[in-house]
Each structure stands twice: as structure tokens, then as C-alpha cells.
Motif scaffolding. Structure first.
Motif, PDB file in Angstrom:
ATOM      1  N   THR A  53      28.755  53.475 -53.802  1.00  0.00           N
ATOM      2  CA  THR A  53      28.038  54.587 -54.438  1.00  0.00           C
ATOM      3  C   THR A  53      27.329  54.128 -55.699  1.00  0.00           C
ATOM      4  OG1 THR A  53      29.898  55.352 -55.797  1.00  0.00           O
ATOM      5  CG2 THR A  53      29.729  56.239 -53.555  1.00  0.00           C
ATOM      6  N   GLU A  57      30.899  49.089 -58.513  1.00  0.00           N
ATOM      7  CA  GLU A  57      32.025  49.025 -57.575  1.00  0.00           C
ATOM      8  C   GLU A  57      32.092  47.644 -56.916  1.00  0.00           C
ATOM      9  OE1 GLU A  57      32.538  52.055 -54.510  1.00  0.00           O
ATOM     10  OE2 GLU A  57      31.022  53.234 -55.536  1.00  0.00           O
ATOM     11  N   ALA A  60      33.779  44.855 -59.025  1.00  0.00           N
ATOM     12  CA  ALA A  60      35.243  44.942 -59.000  1.00  0.00           C
ATOM     13  C   ALA A  60      35.785  44.606 -57.601  1.00  0.00           C
ATOM     14  CB  ALA A  60      35.693  46.340 -59.419  1.00  0.00           C
ATOM     15  N   LEU A  61      35.080  45.045 -56.573  1.00  0.00           N
ATOM     16  CA  LEU A  61      35.501  44.744 -55.194  1.00  0.00           C
ATOM     17  C   LEU A  61      35.534  43.233 -54.959  1.00  0.00           C
ATOM     18  CD1 LEU A  61      34.411  46.668 -52.037  1.00  0.00           C
ATOM     19  CD2 LEU A  61      34.374  44.190 -52.025  1.00  0.00           C
ATOM     20  N   ALA A  65      38.707  41.050 -53.861  1.00  0.00           N
ATOM     21  CA  ALA A  65      38.691  40.202 -52.665  1.00  0.00           C
ATOM     22  C   ALA A  65      39.127  38.784 -53.006  1.00  0.00           C
ATOM     23  CB  ALA A  65      37.292  40.201 -52.052  1.00  0.00           C
ATOM     24  N   ASN A  86      29.263  46.722 -67.733  1.00  0.00           N
ATOM     25  CA  ASN A  86      30.639  46.649 -68.247  1.00  0.00           C
ATOM     26  C   ASN A  86      31.590  45.994 -67.247  1.00  0.00           C
ATOM     27  OD1 ASN A  86      32.715  47.128 -70.195  1.00  0.00           O
ATOM     28  ND2 ASN A  86      33.450  48.781 -68.885  1.00  0.00           N
ATOM     29  N   MET A  87      31.303  46.152 -65.955  1.00  0.00           N
ATOM     30  CA  MET A  87      32.215  45.566 -64.960  1.00  0.00           C
ATOM     31  C   MET A  87      32.149  44.040 -64.974  1.00  0.00           C
ATOM     32  SD  MET A  87      34.549  47.044 -63.291  1.00  0.00           S
ATOM     33  CE  MET A  87      34.005  48.740 -63.098  1.00  0.00           C
TER      34      MET A  87
ATOM     35  N   ALA B  55      37.307  46.963 -68.053  1.00  0.00           N
ATOM     36  CA  ALA B  55      36.637  47.176 -66.763  1.00  0.00           C
ATOM     37  C   ALA B  55      36.927  48.576 -66.238  1.00  0.00           C
ATOM     38  CB  ALA B  55      37.045  46.105 -65.743  1.00  0.00           C
ATOM     39  N   MET B  56      36.845  49.549 -67.134  1.00  0.00           N
ATOM     40  CA  MET B  56      37.208  50.934 -66.806  1.00  0.00           C
ATOM     41  C   MET B  56      36.386  51.444 -65.624  1.00  0.00           C
ATOM     42  SD  MET B  56      37.586  53.970 -69.545  1.00  0.00           S
ATOM     43  CE  MET B  56      38.136  55.612 -69.128  1.00  0.00           C
ATOM     44  N   GLY B  57      37.075  52.010 -64.660  1.00  0.00           N
ATOM     45  CA  GLY B  57      36.423  52.496 -63.452  1.00  0.00           C
ATOM     46  C   GLY B  57      36.492  51.512 -62.299  1.00  0.00           C
ATOM     47  N   GLY B  58      37.121  50.367 -62.519  1.00  0.00           N
ATOM     48  CA  GLY B  58      37.108  49.322 -61.496  1.00  0.00           C
ATOM     49  C   GLY B  58      38.341  49.250 -60.613  1.00  0.00           C
ATOM     50  N   SER B  61      38.069  50.128 -56.723  1.00  0.00           N
ATOM     51  CA  SER B  61      37.198  49.166 -56.032  1.00  0.00           C
ATOM     52  C   SER B  61      37.877  47.812 -55.908  1.00  0.00           C
ATOM     53  CB  SER B  61      35.884  49.012 -56.798  1.00  0.00           C
ATOM     54  OG  SER B  61      35.264  50.255 -56.968  1.00  0.00           O
ATOM     55  N   MET B  62      38.582  47.410 -56.952  1.00  0.00           N
ATOM     56  CA  MET B  62      39.285  46.131 -56.904  1.00  0.00           C
ATOM     57  C   MET B  62      40.382  46.191 -55.837  1.00  0.00           C
ATOM     58  SD  MET B  62      40.591  44.046 -60.203  1.00  0.00           S
ATOM     59  CE  MET B  62      40.886  42.287 -60.091  1.00  0.00           C
ATOM     60  N   GLY B  65      38.776  45.803 -52.404  1.00  0.00           N
ATOM     61  CA  GLY B  65      38.470  44.404 -52.100  1.00  0.00           C
ATOM     62  C   GLY B  65      39.721  43.630 -51.714  1.00  0.00           C
ATOM     63  N   MET B  86      35.797  57.877 -64.311  1.00  0.00           N
ATOM     64  CA  MET B  86      34.629  57.065 -64.664  1.00  0.00           C
ATOM     65  C   MET B  86      33.899  56.549 -63.428  1.00  0.00           C
ATOM     66  SD  MET B  86      34.199  54.102 -67.472  1.00  0.00           S
ATOM     67  CE  MET B  86      34.172  55.331 -68.773  1.00  0.00           C
ATOM     68  N   ASN B  87      34.597  56.431 -62.308  1.00  0.00           N
ATOM     69  CA  ASN B  87      33.946  55.893 -61.108  1.00  0.00           C
ATOM     70  C   ASN B  87      34.490  56.592 -59.872  1.00  0.00           C
ATOM     71  OD1 ASN B  87      32.107  54.313 -59.835  1.00  0.00           O
ATOM     72  ND2 ASN B  87      32.899  52.393 -60.668  1.00  0.00           N
ATOM     73  N   GLY B  89      33.173  57.919 -57.478  1.00  0.00           N
ATOM     74  CA  GLY B  89      32.513  57.558 -56.221  1.00  0.00           C
ATOM     75  C   GLY B  89      33.255  56.467 -55.458  1.00  0.00           C
ATOM     76  N   ALA B  90      34.050  55.675 -56.173  1.00  0.00           N
ATOM     77  CA  ALA B  90      34.832  54.628 -55.500  1.00  0.00           C
ATOM     78  C   ALA B  90      35.783  55.229 -54.467  1.00  0.00           C
ATOM     79  CB  ALA B  90      35.617  53.811 -56.524  1.00  0.00           C
ATOM     80  N   ALA B  92      35.013  57.665 -52.502  1.00  0.00           N
ATOM     81  CA  ALA B  92      34.189  57.859 -51.299  1.00  0.00           C
ATOM     82  C   ALA B  92      34.019  56.537 -50.552  1.00  0.00           C
ATOM     83  CB  ALA B  92      32.835  58.448 -51.677  1.00  0.00           C
ATOM     84  N   THR B  93      33.782  55.468 -51.297  1.00  0.00           N
ATOM     85  CA  THR B  93      33.621  54.152 -50.670  1.00  0.00           C
ATOM     86  C   THR B  93      34.902  53.738 -49.943  1.00  0.00           C
ATOM     87  OG1 THR B  93      32.028  53.544 -52.365  1.00  0.00           O
ATOM     88  CG2 THR B  93      33.033  51.738 -51.121  1.00  0.00           C
ATOM     89  N   ARG B  97      35.477  53.448 -45.549  1.00  0.00           N
ATOM     90  CA  ARG B  97      36.011  52.256 -44.870  1.00  0.00           C
ATOM     91  C   ARG B  97      37.420  52.513 -44.345  1.00  0.00           C
ATOM     92  NH1 ARG B  97      38.515  49.244 -42.720  1.00  0.00           N
ATOM     93  NH2 ARG B  97      38.363  46.968 -42.472  1.00  0.00           N
TER      94      ARG B  97
END
Lengths: 174, 198
Positions: A53, A57, A60-61, A65, A86-87, B55-58, B61-62, B65, B86-87, B89-90, B92-93, B97
Motif C-alpha cells: 500500500t 512497507e 521493512a519487508l 526476509a 524513515n524506514m 522504524a515506526m510502522g515497520g 511488514s518486517m 517478510g 502509522m502504517n 495499510g500493512a 491489508a498487504t 497474501r
């Protein structure tokens, strides 16, 4: 594969390059400049094709991984680089390998004024965040730039991004 | 401080360990601040946990992964309401999946504890469990009482797709356990534990 309606040959060579280098997670925000990579990753049962989105993301992904031992690539448009800032503190402070490909807007021949600010800021912003930038201007630049970026990312634990110039991908006509 | 506003009555120092149970069942990624302290205090140096301190919001997603890279291990993300907002939408991602091995816990105290307990949106009407459902996550629980813990704890382990548990807690402080903020050392330790290589 040759250049055709299926997209330029360099884009298909790029996809093959990524697979040969064991990069099996593709994350992206949809973008015309990455159409071939996105479409092929979606059709390929051997890779993960993850629509995001927002581009951060994917940063961080990628780090997650790596924690689990798998290589990934983030596909963004230049405008999406701003969303990642920031990420990149995660890749920098954790010395995580990071490989990205940015399709450029807001440079060579841009016809949409709204693309100009972030397009012009893309490389300075990335470099300020510690991301090594390599710019591909012609089809023959693509694989050498990707080879260099992949080596720096996955052998030297760097964040590296290849910028695909509008000179290469063609300025969008409005 | 705005601690007169509470989204829950559970004390996180008791509630988080009760919900998570044995951390050896998971490999763990935490969001910054309170949830990192909650988990570090349980894990006490175990190498199967990776803590963000920025890494706020991560975090989600992390975790996604990591889940894609380690499909045979259950990945647990433990984060907070501010970090997730903060994120968002993550979610939804992750939902799209829908990996079978990803579980997400949000420790919701309704405040930005790290910066002085300013109110977060969840005190003011935002419901992150509804947002998780709306994102497409099929298995969502909201836990406000001890009696709801055991079932939620099982869901985190047994769900066949992404699971999300919103743990509503009081504004009691997280534990004071000092964790390492060295992101490289923690990465190497984690990878050695999970992969047998740095």
C-alpha cells in the motif's frame, strides 16, 4: 525475448537476472515503468509477488526476509522513494542488505509538473539516507548496474538502488 | 499525561506474557517502545526475537517478510497501537497474501507511552480490530479480559491464515527490562539462531 508489446528486452533480461541471483520476493507499488517485472513475478509460481500500500512497507519487508534468509527486491517509482525515508533507518542501523529499483519520473523530458519535485529529489534523498544509487540511462547499462547493486547489497550488506532513467523507459506522454 | 483515559483494565506486565505463552513457539518481531519491552522482559535474551527501536510502522511488514522467508516457522509480530496506526495499510498487504504462519498482536493502551502518554486514536474511537477485519484478516480477536486469553493464545498458534489479536490494556508502564539496541548484533544473533548463519 525481444522487444515487443510484451515490453522491452532489457526488462525481461532484468527479470532473468534477478531470478539467477536468487531474488525471489518482489514487492512493489504498481507502476507502469515496472510492468514487465511485476507481471512476470505475478505469473511465476517460484517467486512471491507482493503489492504494497506504500513503498516503506517494502523496505521493512526486505529486512524481515533477510532475517529469514531470503532475498528480495523493492520496485518503486521515484515518487515512492519519499515514502521510504524513515524506514531506511532500519536498513542503515541494522546494516541490512537492501536492493531497490526505481523507475524515474520528474527528470529527462517529464511532462507532468507534479512529478518534478520528487523526481529531482530522488537521488539526493536516497544518498542522504545512505542508499547507494546507480543510474541506468540506456539498455546496456541495466545489467551492469544491477550486478553492481546486487553485489553491494548482498555481499557488502549495503542499501543500493538502481534508478531507471526516463531516457531508458521513455517519458510518459500527456 | 492523560492516564485518566483507559481503553482496557488489564496490566500489560501480566497480560502480554499470558497471551503470548511460550515464545519458543514463534520467531518474533516487535514494534518499537512498549511492546519491545514487554517481549524483551519475557524473552530475557533469547535469540528468536528481533526488536525495533525505531522504524515506526515497520513491524507488520518486517514480520510478513520473515514469514515468507520462513514458511515452516510461526512468525509473531508484537506491536502497539501507535506503531500500527502509522502504517495500517500493512495489515491489508499481509491479509491479501495471507501467509498461514503470520500472527499479529497489537498491545493497545490507547496512548503514545514512549513520548509522554499522549492519547492515541484508539482512545478516541478508532478500533484496530475492526480495521484488521476490514483489511481482510479473517481471524481477529479482541481481548479485554483474562477469560478471553486462552482462546486467543491458541488462535495465534493454530490459525491457517494471518491472525490478529488486539490486546486492550491499561496505561500501566511496560516492564523496565533493558534490551540491546544494537540492531546489527541482534540481527546476527537472530540469523544464527534461525538459519545457523550470520
Amino acid at each position: 525475448m525481444t522487444a515487443s508489446d510484451d515490453g522491452p528486452a532489457w526488462a525481461h533480461e532484468l527479470y532473468e537476472f534477478l531470478k539467477e541471483n536468487e531474488i525471489t520476493i518482489f514487492s512493489y507499488v504498481p507502476d507502469a515503468g515496472h510492468r514487465v517485472l511485476i507481471d512476470r513475478s505475478m505469473a511465476d509460481p517460484d517467486v512471491e509477488s507482493i503489492a504494497l500500500t506504500t513503498e516503506e512497507e517494502g523496505v521493512a519487508l526486505s529486512a524481515g526476509a533477510h532475517l529469514g534468509g531470503r532475498r528480495s527486491v523493492l520496485l518503486v517509482q521515484s515518487s515512492g522513494v519519499g515514502n521510504c525515508i524513515n524506514m531506511f533507518s532500519l536498513t542503515q542501523i541494522g546494516r541490512f542488505p537492501f536492493l531497490g529499483i526505481a523507475s524515474m519520473r520528474g527528470e529527462f523530458g517529464e511532462g507532468n509538473p507534479w512529478q518534478m519535485p520528487m523526481g529531482q529529489a530522488t537521488q539526493p534523498v536516497l544518498e542522504a539516507c545512505g542508499v547507494v544509487c546507480l543510474k541506468a540511462e540506456t539498455p546496456s547499462d541495466v545489467i551492469p548496474c544491477m550486478t553492481a547493486a546486487t553485489t553491494m547489497a548482498y555481499k557488502s550488506d549495503q542499501a543500493a538502488m538502481v534508478l531507471l532513467s526516463q531516457r531508458l523507459i521513455g517519458a510518459k506522454a500527456f | 499525561m492523560s492516564k485518566e483515559h483507559e481503553v482496557g483494565s488489564l496490566d500489560r506486565a501480566d497480560a502480554v506474557p499470558m497471551l503470548l505463552g511460550d515464545l519458543d513457539d514463534f520467531i518474533v518481531v516487535t514494534g518499537l517502545a512498549g511492546p519491545a519491552k514487554d517481549v524483551a522482559n519475557i524473552a530475557r535474551g533469547k535469540p528468536n526475537c528481533y526488536y525495533l527501536a525505531g522504524a515506526m510502522g515497520g513491524a507488520v511488514s518486517m514480520g510478513l517478510g520473515l514469514a515468507l522467508a520462513q514458511p515452516k516457522k510461526k512468525v509473531l509480530v508484537v506491536t502497539g497501537d501507535g506503531e500500527l496506526l502509522m502504517n495500517v495499510g500493512a495489515l491489508a498487504t499481509a491479509a491479501v497474501r495471507n501467509p498461514a504462519n503470520l500472527a499479529i498482536v497489537c498491545v493497545d493502551n490507547g496512548h503514545y507511552g514512549e513520548t509522554g502518554y499522549q492519547l492515541s486514536h484508539t482512545t478516541l474511537g478508532t478500533d484496530l480490530s475492526v480495521m484488521a477485519s476490514g483489511a481482510g484478516i479473517g481471524t481477529v480477536r479482541s481481548v479485554s479480559e483474562e477469560s478471553e486469553m486462552a482462546e486467543a493464545s491458541r488462535v495465534l498458534r493454530d490459525s491457517n491464515g494471518v491472525s490478529f489479536v488486539l490486546l486492550r490494556v491499561s496505561t500501566a508502564e511496560p516492564p523496565k527490562f533493558r534490551r540491546s539496541l544494537d540492531a546489527v548484533a541482534n540481527k546476527i544473533r537472530f540469523r544464527e539462531a534461525v538459519l545457523g548463519e550470520a
